[in-house]
Design an enzyme around this catalytic site. Structure first.
Site, PDB file in Angstrom:
ATOM      1  N   LEU A  19       4.312   7.604   0.238  1.00 53.49           N
ATOM      2  CA  LEU A  19       5.439   7.659   1.217  1.00 53.49           C
ATOM      3  C   LEU A  19       5.705   6.215   1.622  1.00 53.49           C
ATOM      4  O   LEU A  19       7.521   6.136   2.216  1.00 53.49           O
ATOM      5  CB  LEU A  19       5.532   8.675   2.587  1.00 53.49           C
ATOM      6  CG  LEU A  19       6.783   9.051   3.539  1.00 53.49           C
ATOM      7  CD1 LEU A  19       7.708   9.893   2.354  1.00 53.49           C
ATOM      8  CD2 LEU A  19       6.274   9.713   4.194  1.00 53.49           C
ATOM      9  N   MET A  20       4.595   5.164   2.481  1.00 54.78           N
ATOM     10  CA  MET A  20       5.474   4.061   2.846  1.00 54.78           C
ATOM     11  C   MET A  20       5.938   3.529   1.494  1.00 54.78           C
ATOM     12  O   MET A  20       7.040   2.558   1.591  1.00 54.78           O
ATOM     13  CB  MET A  20       4.627   3.159   2.863  1.00 54.78           C
ATOM     14  CG  MET A  20       3.626   3.544   4.884  1.00 54.78           C
ATOM     15  SD  MET A  20       2.185   3.225   4.433  1.00 54.78           S
ATOM     16  CE  MET A  20       2.252   3.343   5.880  1.00 54.78           C
ATOM     17  N   GLU A  21       5.663   3.433   0.478  1.00 50.34           N
ATOM     18  CA  GLU A  21       6.584   2.904  -0.699  1.00 50.34           C
ATOM     19  C   GLU A  21       8.005   3.543  -0.661  1.00 50.34           C
ATOM     20  O   GLU A  21       8.850   2.508  -1.704  1.00 50.34           O
ATOM     21  CB  GLU A  21       5.677   2.747  -2.616  1.00 50.34           C
ATOM     22  CG  GLU A  21       4.508   1.554  -2.278  1.00 50.34           C
ATOM     23  CD  GLU A  21       4.421   2.052  -3.605  1.00 50.34           C
ATOM     24  OE1 GLU A  21       4.982   0.978  -4.098  1.00 50.34           O
ATOM     25  OE2 GLU A  21       3.260   2.645  -4.325  1.00 50.34           O
TER      26      GLU A  21
ATOM     27  N   ALA B 118      -3.340  12.882   2.989  1.00 48.15           N
ATOM     28  CA  ALA B 118      -4.531  11.562   2.706  1.00 48.15           C
ATOM     29  C   ALA B 118      -3.314  10.182   2.800  1.00 48.15           C
ATOM     30  O   ALA B 118      -2.267  10.281   2.863  1.00 48.15           O
ATOM     31  CB  ALA B 118      -4.181  12.778   0.968  1.00 48.15           C
ATOM     32  N   THR B 119      -4.455   9.658   2.480  1.00 48.03           N
ATOM     33  CA  THR B 119      -4.112   8.105   1.775  1.00 48.03           C
ATOM     34  C   THR B 119      -3.273   8.487   1.595  1.00 48.03           C
ATOM     35  O   THR B 119      -1.698   7.199   1.288  1.00 48.03           O
ATOM     36  CB  THR B 119      -5.370   7.267   2.710  1.00 48.03           C
ATOM     37  OG1 THR B 119      -5.880   7.309   3.885  1.00 48.03           O
ATOM     38  CG2 THR B 119      -4.800   6.143   2.534  1.00 48.03           C
TER      39      THR B 119
ATOM     40  N   GLY C  44       6.330  -2.099  -6.970  1.00 45.91           N
ATOM     41  CA  GLY C  44       5.210  -2.188  -5.966  1.00 45.91           C
ATOM     42  C   GLY C  44       4.033  -3.281  -6.944  1.00 45.91           C
ATOM     43  O   GLY C  44       3.963  -3.174  -8.194  1.00 45.91           O
TER      44      GLY C  44
ATOM     45  N   HIS D  49      -5.090   2.957   7.482  1.00 49.67           N
ATOM     46  CA  HIS D  49      -4.503   4.437   8.023  1.00 49.67           C
ATOM     47  C   HIS D  49      -5.690   4.728   8.762  1.00 49.67           C
ATOM     48  O   HIS D  49      -6.917   4.919   9.250  1.00 49.67           O
ATOM     49  CB  HIS D  49      -5.105   5.386   6.209  1.00 49.67           C
ATOM     50  CG  HIS D  49      -4.763   6.971   6.925  1.00 49.67           C
ATOM     51  ND1 HIS D  49      -4.508   7.791   6.085  1.00 49.67           N
ATOM     52  CD2 HIS D  49      -4.057   7.598   7.727  1.00 49.67           C
ATOM     53  CE1 HIS D  49      -4.423   8.862   6.042  1.00 49.67           C
ATOM     54  NE2 HIS D  49      -4.153   8.561   7.633  1.00 49.67           N
TER      55      HIS D  49
ATOM     56  N   MET E   7       0.101   9.512   2.453  1.00 53.29           N
ATOM     57  CA  MET E   7       0.479   8.151   3.136  1.00 53.29           C
ATOM     58  C   MET E   7       1.455   6.726   2.640  1.00 53.29           C
ATOM     59  O   MET E   7       2.704   6.269   2.778  1.00 53.29           O
ATOM     60  CB  MET E   7      -0.004   7.423   4.721  1.00 53.29           C
ATOM     61  CG  MET E   7       0.735   7.167   5.385  1.00 53.29           C
ATOM     62  SD  MET E   7      -1.102   5.839   6.557  1.00 53.29           S
ATOM     63  CE  MET E   7      -1.904   4.892   5.408  1.00 53.29           C
TER      64      MET E   7
ATOM     65  N   ARG F 139       7.238  -5.699  -3.140  1.00 53.25           N
ATOM     66  CA  ARG F 139       7.702  -4.929  -4.363  1.00 53.25           C
ATOM     67  C   ARG F 139       8.728  -6.019  -5.097  1.00 53.25           C
ATOM     68  O   ARG F 139       8.715  -7.625  -4.240  1.00 53.25           O
ATOM     69  CB  ARG F 139       8.954  -4.367  -4.045  1.00 53.25           C
ATOM     70  CG  ARG F 139       8.294  -3.121  -3.083  1.00 53.25           C
ATOM     71  CD  ARG F 139       9.827  -2.181  -3.259  1.00 53.25           C
ATOM     72  NE  ARG F 139       9.702  -0.753  -4.279  1.00 53.25           N
ATOM     73  CZ  ARG F 139       8.313   0.048  -5.100  1.00 53.25           C
ATOM     74  NH1 ARG F 139       7.466  -0.058  -4.274  1.00 53.25           N
ATOM     75  NH2 ARG F 139       9.400   0.213  -6.209  1.00 53.25           N
TER      76      ARG F 139
END
Length: 135
Positions: free
Chosen positions: A45-47, A38-39, A66, A73, A42, A117
């Protein structure tokens, strides 16, 4: 008011990994109908890669939140494959830290973008957030 124990520098990098399971598919997360990564998983996970890069450098009582995330994506990842997210500091402007973020599966880059952030004092931030509930 210094929010870091040591300087956050351009070029600071962090990598985190995940695996595509039933729980993080677009179908399970409600962001689509297919059983692919799922977007929202993803971007989370990046955060996470960004957050974990900063946490050891922050002074006691500080964290980051954030404030923006702009991603593409680019490719689907089926269940069972591993995913990794990479975050690299591109800029530091006072308490705002800007990251270049990318995600990859076992075969290719699946996403990329920019994530910002902002460093905050935990207690002050949570007090302000709790104040909303009293209105």
């Amino acid at each position: 008011m210094d929010f870091t124990k040591e300087d956050i520098k351009v070029g600071l990098k962090n990598i985190v990994t995940d695996k595509v399971t039933e729980k993080n598919t677009a179908k399970a997360m409600g962001s689509g109908s297919l059983e692919v990564y799922a977007t929202p998983a993803m971007t989370c996970l990046m955060e996470k890669a960004s957050t974990e890069a900063l946490e050891p450098l922050l002074a006691d009582g500080w964290t980051t939140v954030g404030i923006s995330l702009e991603v593409q994506h680019k490719a689907a990842t089926p269940m069972g494959m591993k995913v990794r997210a990479e975050a690299e500091v591109m800029a530091v402007d006072g308490r705002k830290i800007t990251f270049a973020v990318k995600a990859f599966d076992d075969r290719e880059e699946i996403g990329s973008g920019i994530h910002e952030r902002f460093a905050v004092m935990k207690e002050k931030f949570m007090s302000k957030a709790a104040g909303k509930a009293k209105m």
